[in-house]
Design an enzyme around this catalytic site. Structure first.
Site, PDB file in Angstrom:
ATOM      1  N   GLY A  13       0.892  -1.144   0.119  1.00 19.87           N
ATOM      2  CA  GLY A  13       0.109  -0.122   0.034  1.00 19.87           C
ATOM      3  C   GLY A  13       0.797   1.212   0.085  1.00 19.87           C
ATOM      4  O   GLY A  13       1.492   1.375   0.714  1.00 19.87           O
ATOM      5  N   GLY A  15      -0.453   4.467   0.037  1.00 19.15           N
ATOM      6  CA  GLY A  15      -1.116   5.501   0.580  1.00 19.15           C
ATOM      7  C   GLY A  15      -0.483   6.066   1.729  1.00 19.15           C
ATOM      8  O   GLY A  15       1.047   6.375   1.729  1.00 19.15           O
ATOM      9  N   PHE A  16      -1.072   7.036   2.491  1.00 21.14           N
ATOM     10  CA  PHE A  16      -0.371   7.975   3.375  1.00 21.14           C
ATOM     11  C   PHE A  16       0.370   7.112   4.209  1.00 21.14           C
ATOM     12  O   PHE A  16       1.829   7.374   4.817  1.00 21.14           O
ATOM     13  CB  PHE A  16      -1.576   8.593   4.320  1.00 21.14           C
ATOM     14  CG  PHE A  16      -1.961   9.770   3.359  1.00 21.14           C
ATOM     15  CD1 PHE A  16      -1.521  10.765   3.122  1.00 21.14           C
ATOM     16  CD2 PHE A  16      -3.422   9.627   2.938  1.00 21.14           C
ATOM     17  CE1 PHE A  16      -1.979  11.933   2.343  1.00 21.14           C
ATOM     18  CE2 PHE A  16      -3.866  10.484   2.289  1.00 21.14           C
ATOM     19  CZ  PHE A  16      -3.411  11.927   1.793  1.00 21.14           C
ATOM     20  N   GLY A  17      -0.115   6.063   5.006  1.00 15.39           N
ATOM     21  CA  GLY A  17       0.579   5.203   5.768  1.00 15.39           C
ATOM     22  C   GLY A  17       1.730   4.347   5.198  1.00 15.39           C
ATOM     23  O   GLY A  17       3.137   4.392   5.841  1.00 15.39           O
ATOM     24  N   VAL A  81      -2.057  -7.185  -4.363  1.00 12.30           N
ATOM     25  CA  VAL A  81      -2.075  -8.056  -3.156  1.00 12.30           C
ATOM     26  C   VAL A  81      -3.090  -9.072  -3.122  1.00 12.30           C
ATOM     27  O   VAL A  81      -4.306  -8.647  -3.107  1.00 12.30           O
ATOM     28  CB  VAL A  81      -1.705  -7.439  -1.687  1.00 12.30           C
ATOM     29  CG1 VAL A  81      -1.639  -8.184  -0.601  1.00 12.30           C
ATOM     30  CG2 VAL A  81      -0.599  -6.319  -1.744  1.00 12.30           C
ATOM     31  N   GLU A 172     -18.792  17.848   1.520  1.00 15.41           N
ATOM     32  CA  GLU A 172     -17.967  18.558   0.272  1.00 15.41           C
ATOM     33  C   GLU A 172     -18.681  18.285  -0.939  1.00 15.41           C
ATOM     34  O   GLU A 172     -18.628  19.275  -1.739  1.00 15.41           O
ATOM     35  CB  GLU A 172     -16.443  18.011   0.538  1.00 15.41           C
ATOM     36  CG  GLU A 172     -15.866  18.798   1.772  1.00 15.41           C
ATOM     37  CD  GLU A 172     -14.593  18.061   2.174  1.00 15.41           C
ATOM     38  OE1 GLU A 172     -13.810  18.493   3.230  1.00 15.41           O
ATOM     39  OE2 GLU A 172     -14.195  16.949   1.452  1.00 15.41           O
ATOM     40  N   ASP A 302      -6.230   2.595   7.642  1.00 16.51           N
ATOM     41  CA  ASP A 302      -7.625   2.313   7.765  1.00 16.51           C
ATOM     42  C   ASP A 302      -8.189   0.609   8.027  1.00 16.51           C
ATOM     43  O   ASP A 302      -9.409   0.661   8.200  1.00 16.51           O
ATOM     44  CB  ASP A 302      -8.438   2.778   6.267  1.00 16.51           C
ATOM     45  CG  ASP A 302      -8.715   4.208   6.239  1.00 16.51           C
ATOM     46  OD1 ASP A 302      -8.458   5.072   7.378  1.00 16.51           O
ATOM     47  OD2 ASP A 302      -8.644   4.857   5.066  1.00 16.51           O
ATOM     48  N   ALA A 317      -6.023  10.849   6.951  1.00 16.74           N
ATOM     49  CA  ALA A 317      -4.669  10.895   6.779  1.00 16.74           C
ATOM     50  C   ALA A 317      -3.569  11.096   7.909  1.00 16.74           C
ATOM     51  O   ALA A 317      -2.694  10.435   7.839  1.00 16.74           O
ATOM     52  CB  ALA A 317      -4.275  11.891   5.645  1.00 16.74           C
TER      53      ALA A 317
END
Length: 441
Positions: A13, A15-17, A81, A172, A302, A317
């Site tokens: 992954g 992403g942010f992490g 994965v 939003e 998450d 995030a």
């Protein structure tokens, strides 16, 4: 890195992490392999602006290889994965197996329809670039189809947009679609008035933005209604089809465009590992974010469910980035033979959500901001956290242009327009696509 005797760190992954773990291991005596089904890192908080034609996909995404190009100890692999072989210490992908000494799963989350997965083709969510561009196409094509039809019933259905879920994403999106209809598109159509579009925001709970203080929820509700959005709280959706949603109590709303912003579920990481999960499908982990009984496997973002004693950790995030920093420090300490740091501690910086032009809500400790000041603060924070100077400049310039002219620079309709809705109406011309698996958090 062939032949290296360094410990092998595999991160699933980007992403942010996952990206934060990779960056945190720069310079450490380890070999890092970062795996993601995409070759880019996406700034998810601004996906709704791609979906509503404010920004282009390239404005909020950046190639992972470029981000990490100066880090000598990392290899990036584009793969999906598919599982984990814990006994053999292998990550299973559609491109083969990858051996690991330490494994970090940061595979994020996807949409949760609370047991109604059959709604997914009719009410897509917003988790990646493909979701955003598909949604942008559906929104813009709805106006084009309304322009071309003389049937008032079909026109009303085409110009009704339903957003399900009153969290930050739903708020939003509702505000952005209202601005598109009321301002950006209003001068461009001759046979239909985009300002007549009906935008509904439906929330099953009693108020919008439940994680915010009640007074900010009230402000948000009132501001959206002033923008022409119909806000329905305390109303649950009980059915969703190709051209309608039905609310509890039997009220039916005819709408061709529905957007799901009501919930998420974790990736299949817990199933891959065969470990305990919570009700949202997240892996239960220990205070150091490692899987109990498997200190070499960490789960973050998450798809992670830390123990209750660590306090509530939201699926945002900053939380994923803090988890990534912690796991990187734990791995680096173990590799170096140093004592590992203590348990993970989440530091909540605040909550932000934008409503529309000159309107946002911000909660920073005891400080609360609304209106223009909140909106400016929200924009500065999001520009700051974008990856790369080019993206920051592009987003800032697009926002300035949109603010001055009210024009959306990314109103291109691309992709297959020949598909028909499952009911055969073909009103929006957008082919429903199944929910895609997550790529990272």
């Amino acid at each position: 890195m062939a032949g290296s005797e360094h410990p092998r760190i595999v991160i699933a992954g980007a992403g942010f992490g996952g990206l934060q773990v990779a960056r945190g291991l720069a310079g450490a005596p380890v070999d890092v392999t970062l795996v993601d089904r995409h070759n880019y890192h996406c700034f998810q908080p601004l996906l709704y602006q791609v979906a509503t034609a404010v920004l282009s996909p390239a404005d909020i995404a950046w190639p992972v290889r470029h981000i990490l190009s100066r880090q000598d100890n990392i290899t990036m692999l584009m793969a999906q994965v598919e599982g984990v072989d814990r006994a053999a210490r292998l990550l299973l992908t559609d491109r083969g197996t990858i051996p690991y000494d330490f494994l970090v799963l940061a595979t994020g989350a996807t949409h949760s329809y609370f047991g109604h997965d059959d709604w997914a083709p009719y009410a897509p969510g917003l988790k990646d670039i493909e979701d955003a561009t598909n949604l942008r196409r559906s929104i813009l094509v709805a106006f084009e189809r309304a322009e071309a039809t003389d049937d008032e019933e079909i026109r009303r259905r085409l110009l009704t947009f339903v957003i399900i879920g009153g969290g930050p994403t739903g708020v939003e999106l509702a505000g952005a679609i209202a601005e598109v209809a009321r301002h950006s598109l209003a001068p461009d159509f001759k046979n239909v008035d985009p300002r007549t579009a009906r935008i509904l925001l439906i929330e099953a709970g009693e108020r919008l933005l439940p994680a915010f203080p009640p007074e900010l929820s009230t402000y948000t509700h009132q501001r959206l209604e002033a923008m022409g959005v119909e806000v329905l709280t305390g109303r649950a959706v009980v059915d969703c089809g190709a051209d309608h949603v039905t609310l509890a109590g039997g009220e039916r709303i005819d709408a061709s465009t529905k957007i799901w912003a009501a919930g998420v579920r974790a990736s299949a990481a817990a199933q891959w590992l065969g470990v305990e999960m919570d009700r949202a499908g997240r892996c239960r982990v220990g205070p150091d974010l490692a899987v109990p009984g498997a200190p070499e496997i960490f789960v973050i973002g998450d798809t992670s469910a830390p123990p209750p004693e660590l306090g509530p950790i939201p699926g945002i995030a900053p939380a994923a980035k803090q988890m990534g920093d912690h796991v990187a420090s734990v791995i680096a300490a173990r590799v170096a033979g140093r004592p590992a740091p203590g348990p993970f501690r989440y530091r909540h910086a605040g909550d932000l959500a934008t409503i529309g032009r000159n309107a946002a809500v911000v909660k920073l400790g005891r400080l609360q901001l609304t209106g223009f000041l909140g909106w400016v603060f929200w924009g500065l924070v999001h520009v700051y956290f974008l990856v790369g100077a080019r993206n920051r400049f592009a987003v800032a310039m697009n926002w300035l242009w949109n603010y001055v002219t009210r024009q959306r620079a990314a109103r291109l309709i691309t992709g297959d327009l020949s598909g028909r809705s499952p009911a055969g109406r073909g009103e929006t011309g957008a082919t429903p696509t199944p929910t895609s698996p997550p790529s990272g958090s």
